[in-house]
Design an enzyme around this catalytic site. Structure first.
Site, PDB file in Angstrom:
ATOM      1  N   PHE A 124     -21.949   4.611  12.713  1.00 13.29           N
ATOM      2  CA  PHE A 124     -21.271   5.839  12.332  1.00 13.29           C
ATOM      3  C   PHE A 124     -22.309   6.931  12.084  1.00 13.29           C
ATOM      4  O   PHE A 124     -23.221   6.763  11.267  1.00 13.29           O
ATOM      5  CB  PHE A 124     -20.410   5.627  11.086  1.00 13.29           C
ATOM      6  CG  PHE A 124     -18.986   5.248  11.410  1.00 13.29           C
ATOM      7  CD1 PHE A 124     -17.933   6.068  11.039  1.00 13.29           C
ATOM      8  CD2 PHE A 124     -18.704   4.084  12.102  1.00 13.29           C
ATOM      9  CE1 PHE A 124     -16.622   5.732  11.358  1.00 13.29           C
ATOM     10  CE2 PHE A 124     -17.404   3.732  12.415  1.00 13.29           C
ATOM     11  CZ  PHE A 124     -16.357   4.572  12.045  1.00 13.29           C
ATOM     12  N   CYS A 136     -17.565  20.897   7.505  1.00  8.44           N
ATOM     13  CA  CYS A 136     -16.240  20.891   8.120  1.00  8.44           C
ATOM     14  C   CYS A 136     -15.712  22.310   8.123  1.00  8.44           C
ATOM     15  O   CYS A 136     -16.075  23.126   7.262  1.00  8.44           O
ATOM     16  CB  CYS A 136     -15.299  19.978   7.337  1.00  8.44           C
ATOM     17  SG  CYS A 136     -13.649  19.817   8.073  1.00  8.44           S
ATOM     18  N   HIS A 164     -11.189  -0.960   6.664  1.00  9.40           N
ATOM     19  CA  HIS A 164     -12.488  -0.980   5.992  1.00  9.40           C
ATOM     20  C   HIS A 164     -12.324  -0.880   4.478  1.00  9.40           C
ATOM     21  O   HIS A 164     -13.108  -1.490   3.729  1.00  9.40           O
ATOM     22  CB  HIS A 164     -13.380   0.149   6.525  1.00  9.40           C
ATOM     23  CG  HIS A 164     -12.784   1.495   6.460  1.00  9.40           C
ATOM     24  ND1 HIS A 164     -11.672   1.865   7.211  1.00  9.40           N
ATOM     25  CD2 HIS A 164     -13.104   2.616   5.745  1.00  9.40           C
ATOM     26  CE1 HIS A 164     -11.357   3.119   6.955  1.00  9.40           C
ATOM     27  NE2 HIS A 164     -12.200   3.589   6.059  1.00  9.40           N
ATOM     28  N   GLU A 176     -14.507  11.518  16.351  1.00  6.62           N
ATOM     29  CA  GLU A 176     -13.305  11.704  15.546  1.00  6.62           C
ATOM     30  C   GLU A 176     -13.280  13.163  15.111  1.00  6.62           C
ATOM     31  O   GLU A 176     -14.158  13.613  14.368  1.00  6.62           O
ATOM     32  CB  GLU A 176     -13.313  10.773  14.339  1.00  6.62           C
ATOM     33  CG  GLU A 176     -13.275   9.302  14.731  1.00  6.62           C
ATOM     34  CD  GLU A 176     -13.203   8.365  13.542  1.00  6.62           C
ATOM     35  OE1 GLU A 176     -13.437   8.824  12.392  1.00  6.62           O
ATOM     36  OE2 GLU A 176     -12.910   7.185  13.750  1.00  6.62           O
ATOM     37  N   CYS A 192      -7.207  21.567   4.847  1.00  7.50           N
ATOM     38  CA  CYS A 192      -6.991  20.120   4.704  1.00  7.50           C
ATOM     39  C   CYS A 192      -7.251  19.749   3.248  1.00  7.50           C
ATOM     40  O   CYS A 192      -8.388  19.806   2.784  1.00  7.50           O
ATOM     41  CB  CYS A 192      -7.911  19.348   5.640  1.00  7.50           C
ATOM     42  SG  CYS A 192      -7.752  17.549   5.489  1.00  7.50           S
ATOM     43  N   CYS A 198      -8.465  15.139   2.372  1.00  8.60           N
ATOM     44  CA  CYS A 198      -9.630  14.413   2.905  1.00  8.60           C
ATOM     45  C   CYS A 198     -10.221  13.499   1.843  1.00  8.60           C
ATOM     46  O   CYS A 198     -10.377  13.885   0.672  1.00  8.60           O
ATOM     47  CB  CYS A 198     -10.679  15.410   3.395  1.00  8.60           C
ATOM     48  SG  CYS A 198     -12.141  14.625   4.107  1.00  8.60           S
ATOM     49  N   ASP A 199     -10.579  12.265   2.249  1.00  8.81           N
ATOM     50  CA  ASP A 199     -11.137  11.288   1.314  1.00  8.81           C
ATOM     51  C   ASP A 199     -12.599  10.957   1.640  1.00  8.81           C
ATOM     52  O   ASP A 199     -13.117   9.920   1.227  1.00  8.81           O
ATOM     53  CB  ASP A 199     -10.302  10.008   1.321  1.00  8.81           C
ATOM     54  CG  ASP A 199     -10.199   9.366   2.708  1.00  8.81           C
ATOM     55  OD1 ASP A 199     -10.802   9.898   3.665  1.00  8.81           O
ATOM     56  OD2 ASP A 199      -9.520   8.336   2.833  1.00  8.81           O
ATOM     57  N   THR A 200     -13.278  11.846   2.376  1.00  9.84           N
ATOM     58  CA  THR A 200     -14.629  11.575   2.860  1.00  9.84           C
ATOM     59  C   THR A 200     -15.631  12.547   2.244  1.00  9.84           C
ATOM     60  O   THR A 200     -15.382  13.747   2.164  1.00  9.84           O
ATOM     61  CB  THR A 200     -14.677  11.700   4.392  1.00  9.84           C
ATOM     62  OG1 THR A 200     -13.742  10.791   4.960  1.00  9.84           O
ATOM     63  CG2 THR A 200     -16.072  11.375   4.917  1.00  9.84           C
TER      64      THR A 200
END
Length: 211
Positions: free
Chosen positions: A25, A31, A205, A117, A46, A49-51
């Protein structure tokens, strides 16, 4: 150009059509739909988002001044002598803010199959091997073809019916994470049963505790 990378790590793809596949990755910083800072979440396009894609301080992250330097860093994470062809997932944040033809060429030169992605608000350069698009409600959605459309569900203003006729090989509903995850999973399951064009994508994951 200088590439800003949050982190680079070896793991299994946890969601969508490539679930379970070993991959490196490559998470780019930044972003175009949210700053990544909690104080800006309420005003972001957005909001779910969880990142963590802020900065360059993650494992393997940093500033890379050439495509070759970044491709070498990616290649260093793949197990030596292992086949089939290595696979890299370019993600973020929004990777299309940075990924370009020189980086695609450099990764291909090292044998990598390249997946991406993206939120679908930018048109990618040519040469990518797998394109996964995850539309976000309220965003300027322009990338309307690819290999996989993975829709976080539910989103008001981004209902599955809006995307069902687009040119993708695979269509996935992914239950939105958070306090309502169980209810969202049930709703996504019911929708997929009633609309078999769509398949359920779970974040495996997280279920097994890997990055």
């Amino acid at each position: 150009m200088t590439y800003s990378v949050k982190e680079i790590y070896h793991t299994l793809q946890g969601e969508g059509a490539q679930t379970g596949r070993a991959a490196v990755f490559l998470r780019f910083a930044g972003c175009n739909l949210w700053s990544g800072r909690e104080e800006d979440r309420a005003s972001a396009t957005c909001k779910f988002c969880d990142t963590d894609f802020v900065g360059t301080g993650g494992p393997g992250g940093g500033k890379f001044t050439t495509a070759d330097a970044l491709a070498n860093a990616v290649a260093s994470k793949w197990p030596k002598g292992e086949g089939p062809a290595p696979y890299v997932v370019c993600t973020g944040g929004e990777p299309l803010m940075q990924i370009d033809a020189p980086l695609i060429d450099a990764l291909h030169a090292r044998g990598f199959e390249i997946g991406i992605e993206t939120n679908g608000t930018l048109i990618p350069p040519s040469g990518l091997d797998w394109i996964c698009v995850s539309p976000k409600a309220g965003a300027d959605f322009v990338l309307k073809r690819g290999d996989e459309l993975k829709l976080v569900f539910p989103q008001q203003g981004a209902e599955p019916e809006r995307y069902a006729g687009l040119d993708f090989r695979h269509f996935f509903l992914q239950p939105m994470d958070g306090l309502a995850r169980a209810a969202n999973t049930e709703a996504a399951t019911i929708y997929c049963l009633a609309h078999p064009q769509w398949r359920l994508s779970l974040q495996t994951h997280k279920l097994i505790g890997i990055p």
